[in-house]
Design an enzyme around this catalytic site. Sequence first.
Site, PDB file in Angstrom:
ATOM      1  N   LYS A  40      24.017  13.715  43.231  1.00 59.39           N
ATOM      2  CA  LYS A  40      23.610  14.859  42.414  1.00 59.39           C
ATOM      3  C   LYS A  40      24.851  15.381  41.715  1.00 59.39           C
ATOM      4  O   LYS A  40      25.739  15.941  42.341  1.00 59.39           O
ATOM      5  CB  LYS A  40      22.974  15.953  43.276  1.00 59.39           C
ATOM      6  CG  LYS A  40      22.571  17.189  42.470  1.00 59.39           C
ATOM      7  CD  LYS A  40      21.931  18.261  43.339  1.00 59.39           C
ATOM      8  CE  LYS A  40      21.558  19.488  42.494  1.00 59.39           C
ATOM      9  NZ  LYS A  40      20.921  20.551  43.312  1.00 59.39           N
ATOM     10  N   TRP A  41      24.900  15.195  40.404  1.00 61.70           N
ATOM     11  CA  TRP A  41      26.069  15.567  39.589  1.00 61.70           C
ATOM     12  C   TRP A  41      25.764  16.898  38.911  1.00 61.70           C
ATOM     13  O   TRP A  41      24.888  16.994  38.076  1.00 61.70           O
ATOM     14  CB  TRP A  41      26.327  14.475  38.563  1.00 61.70           C
ATOM     15  CG  TRP A  41      27.519  14.668  37.675  1.00 61.70           C
ATOM     16  CD1 TRP A  41      27.750  15.693  36.807  1.00 61.70           C
ATOM     17  CD2 TRP A  41      28.643  13.790  37.549  1.00 61.70           C
ATOM     18  NE1 TRP A  41      28.942  15.527  36.148  1.00 61.70           N
ATOM     19  CE2 TRP A  41      29.512  14.354  36.590  1.00 61.70           C
ATOM     20  CE3 TRP A  41      28.995  12.582  38.147  1.00 61.70           C
ATOM     21  CZ2 TRP A  41      30.708  13.744  36.220  1.00 61.70           C
ATOM     22  CZ3 TRP A  41      30.187  11.972  37.771  1.00 61.70           C
ATOM     23  CH2 TRP A  41      31.031  12.549  36.816  1.00 61.70           C
ATOM     24  N   ASP A  42      26.526  17.925  39.275  1.00 56.02           N
ATOM     25  CA  ASP A  42      26.263  19.286  38.802  1.00 56.02           C
ATOM     26  C   ASP A  42      27.327  19.725  37.796  1.00 56.02           C
ATOM     27  O   ASP A  42      28.417  19.141  37.705  1.00 56.02           O
ATOM     28  CB  ASP A  42      26.242  20.246  40.002  1.00 56.02           C
ATOM     29  CG  ASP A  42      25.329  21.443  39.786  1.00 56.02           C
ATOM     30  OD1 ASP A  42      24.966  21.712  38.623  1.00 56.02           O
ATOM     31  OD2 ASP A  42      24.984  22.105  40.773  1.00 56.02           O
ATOM     32  N   MET A  43      26.992  20.762  37.030  1.00 53.79           N
ATOM     33  CA  MET A  43      27.942  21.408  36.111  1.00 53.79           C
ATOM     34  C   MET A  43      27.490  22.853  35.952  1.00 53.79           C
ATOM     35  O   MET A  43      26.477  23.129  35.326  1.00 53.79           O
ATOM     36  CB  MET A  43      27.981  20.712  34.755  1.00 53.79           C
ATOM     37  CG  MET A  43      29.025  21.297  33.818  1.00 53.79           C
ATOM     38  SD  MET A  43      28.917  20.653  32.151  1.00 53.79           S
ATOM     39  CE  MET A  43      30.392  21.384  31.424  1.00 53.79           C
ATOM     40  N   ASP A  81      24.631  18.956  50.091  1.00 56.32           N
ATOM     41  CA  ASP A  81      25.036  19.657  48.876  1.00 56.32           C
ATOM     42  C   ASP A  81      26.472  20.168  48.997  1.00 56.32           C
ATOM     43  O   ASP A  81      27.288  19.639  49.765  1.00 56.32           O
ATOM     44  CB  ASP A  81      24.032  20.783  48.585  1.00 56.32           C
ATOM     45  CG  ASP A  81      23.861  21.069  47.099  1.00 56.32           C
ATOM     46  OD1 ASP A  81      24.722  21.749  46.525  1.00 56.32           O
ATOM     47  OD2 ASP A  81      22.863  20.605  46.515  1.00 56.32           O
ATOM     48  N   ASP A  82      26.783  21.206  48.286  1.00 52.17           N
ATOM     49  CA  ASP A  82      28.129  21.763  48.166  1.00 52.17           C
ATOM     50  C   ASP A  82      28.709  22.137  49.537  1.00 52.17           C
ATOM     51  O   ASP A  82      27.978  22.478  50.464  1.00 52.17           O
ATOM     52  CB  ASP A  82      28.053  23.013  47.274  1.00 52.17           C
ATOM     53  CG  ASP A  82      29.386  23.390  46.672  1.00 52.17           C
ATOM     54  OD1 ASP A  82      30.417  22.831  47.069  1.00 52.17           O
ATOM     55  OD2 ASP A  82      29.389  24.268  45.782  1.00 52.17           O
ATOM     56  N   ASP A 104      17.175  25.761  38.361  1.00 52.29           N
ATOM     57  CA  ASP A 104      17.543  26.352  39.647  1.00 52.29           C
ATOM     58  C   ASP A 104      16.447  27.271  40.162  1.00 52.29           C
ATOM     59  O   ASP A 104      16.495  27.706  41.319  1.00 52.29           O
ATOM     60  CB  ASP A 104      18.840  27.155  39.508  1.00 52.29           C
ATOM     61  CG  ASP A 104      20.076  26.270  39.523  1.00 52.29           C
ATOM     62  OD1 ASP A 104      19.956  25.076  39.888  1.00 52.29           O
ATOM     63  OD2 ASP A 104      21.164  26.762  39.190  1.00 52.29           O
ATOM     64  N   CYS A 128      22.393  17.368  36.692  1.00 51.36           N
ATOM     65  CA  CYS A 128      22.135  18.781  36.950  1.00 51.36           C
ATOM     66  C   CYS A 128      23.208  19.596  36.253  1.00 51.36           C
ATOM     67  O   CYS A 128      24.385  19.238  36.283  1.00 51.36           O
ATOM     68  CB  CYS A 128      22.151  19.052  38.454  1.00 51.36           C
ATOM     69  SG  CYS A 128      22.018  20.801  38.908  1.00 51.36           S
ATOM     70  N   ASP A 173       0.807  -1.226   0.000  1.00 52.27           N
ATOM     71  CA  ASP A 173       0.000   0.000   0.000  1.00 52.27           C
ATOM     72  C   ASP A 173       0.839   1.274   0.000  1.00 52.27           C
ATOM     73  O   ASP A 173       0.348   2.348  -0.359  1.00 52.27           O
ATOM     74  CB  ASP A 173      -0.918   0.029   1.232  1.00 52.27           C
ATOM     75  CG  ASP A 173      -2.040  -0.991   1.152  1.00 52.27           C
ATOM     76  OD1 ASP A 173      -2.343  -1.441   0.038  1.00 52.27           O
ATOM     77  OD2 ASP A 173      -2.604  -1.314   2.206  1.00 52.27           O
TER      78      ASP A 173
END
Length: 695
Positions: free
Chosen positions: A449-452, A339-340, A520, A498, A43
Amino acid sequence: MPIHTSPTSWVIETKNTGYAIGLNEAGLLTHRYWRARLPFAADYPAPVNPIERSSFDMPQHYTPEEYPGYSALRYFDPALKITFADGTRDLVLHYVDFSTSASPYPELALHLKDEAYPLSVTLHYRVHEEYDLIARWVTLENLGNEPILIERAFSAKWTLPHGDDYFFSHMFGRHNNEYNMKREVLTPGLKTIESRRLTTSHHHTPWFAIDRNATEDSGEVWFGTFAWSGNWKITAEVTEFASTRISVGLNDWDFAWKLNPAETFVTPESISGYVKDGFGAASRLMHDYVRNILLPHKNQLHKVLYNSWEATLFDVDEISQSKLAEVAAGMGIELFVMDDGWFHNRNLDNAGLGDWFPDKTKFPNGLGGLIKNVNALGMDFGLWVEPEMVNPDSDLYRAHPDWVIHFPSRARTEARRQLILNLGRTDVQEYIISVLTTILSENNIQFIKWDMNRNVSEPGWSDAPGDARELWVRYVQGLYHVWGTLRERFPNVIWQSCSGGGGRADFGILHFADQIWISDNTEATARLSIQEGFSQFLPANTMEAWVTDWGRNVVPLEFRFHVSMCGSLGVGGNLNEWDQADRELAAHCIRLYKEIRPIIQFGDQYRLISPQKSMFSAVQYVSKDQSEAVLFVFRVYLSDPTNLPMIHLRGLNPTALYEVDGYSGPRSGASWMEAGLRVELKNLQSKILKIKQVE
């Protein structure tokens, strides 16, 4: 198998869609069809065979080629651009043969080769039949004895049915204002969205939707995304012959790849689909695909977490964190995340990044004491890290200043007083793997928690293994190697992606991460819009959403909780400043969330009234068996007097009876959906209504 083949034609079928390719009379690999599935393979329409219109409009120019290279009289946007060793910048691809496979998903591979040069190009198609999705990518192989320079290698060019009456939807924003929807008419020419920032970016999102007057609940939508965590590019092109095409792939801006003899280059996946039932149906397909196919912990409920950042900032130690943990546990929190500020010499954001071991002043006995306290309270422990970054004031930078991305002849631009480690380098990868392996091996950590917190500058790499412009790809490949290695070593750890909020939200990172920190900006009224945009292609269980103190003098705590309960609930406010009434309300909301979170995290989402279009909004989640649902309703600010709109539920069984909290007597699903219901709210009020099937 949902792939039908012949010597010159191929049809890919999903549960509801058909996608067809074929060789035309000129031998060009031509797109034939992408729409609703047809009853029989025969078809599907035959390949088109355009004729020459003039010397300015040759047949190649308006043939819908499946994967056109830059060559001859083609003036549209090409999918592939190559420079051969002798300087030839022309690509003439001829079809060779095809192959298929069935495990773990059906795949079709179409093999092409340049007519004169030793370059092999394979087009891959993976079929996700139940999700009406097709994943496409490309493998380039150098079969010769001299290097080949790749200057563009898109993963796919998607061709839509003939016409120039399409709308193009995409998302744009910035830090703290991500995922704003924009729907605009596609006009002749090129429309480009992209990232040049080394990450996916806050500013544009690698997602698109093309429609012809579709709505949330009806109409044709072609949609897709790009499974990559670095520079990307999506172009929508309407030609002068009403051909509409979407190209998806690695950004070719400042990109080149030296393909040496016997080497291959494999592009990331472009994943797309088609629906007849509007934007909501497209989203739900992608949500199911992410939850069932991509995520590492596919059917695991995400725990309610507390993050200590707003309470203590960098001033962390065992005593302060343990006190916060006691308050959090009393409210029903299940996961405590520090956290940090916990690592060596980290008192502000100007030092310490790169030295990933506990600060001896703050934690003289390591993290073990705090983790023991948290676990004794019945909670898991999580930790914040930012391993891609380094402060110039760090032991790591003093030992390895050459490890950062930079041009030797230029000053190294700092942002947030930090530089970016070059994850394209294997020594950098191994360092990060080593230090995080030590932390995770020595401590009972269940969440990372992997931040950049910055984007790239001075994208140099003086001793790159190939062309220095390979940095853009090698960096992300290195990132995936690090994440993949750590996931293999610590399979039970939940990872969150993150990047200053939503700067790295994509299908690529979700092969490794279970959650994404989407912004954020945690101010609740702003989050309504951000969360709706995110839901266009990613499900609620991947969306970490905190209740914080932003706007606490204006926005009630209950409203803030209700907004965050639309995703994976977290709390980030300063619990030291919450009075007993706040803590009791928080405990009540957390108990309610635990009751309804299976529906939110694993159910079907319906965007009923958009917060991007109205100050009164509603969103609904329905269990897969349609026996339960949850309705969230929000009113931000509307001048009185006002007549609030009716809310029409979705996703219920039309013939079943349902009860809705606060409404007397059961009604049929059809009645709740067609006649609707009215929810009266004042400004900055919200409601959660549970819906349950009774027969």
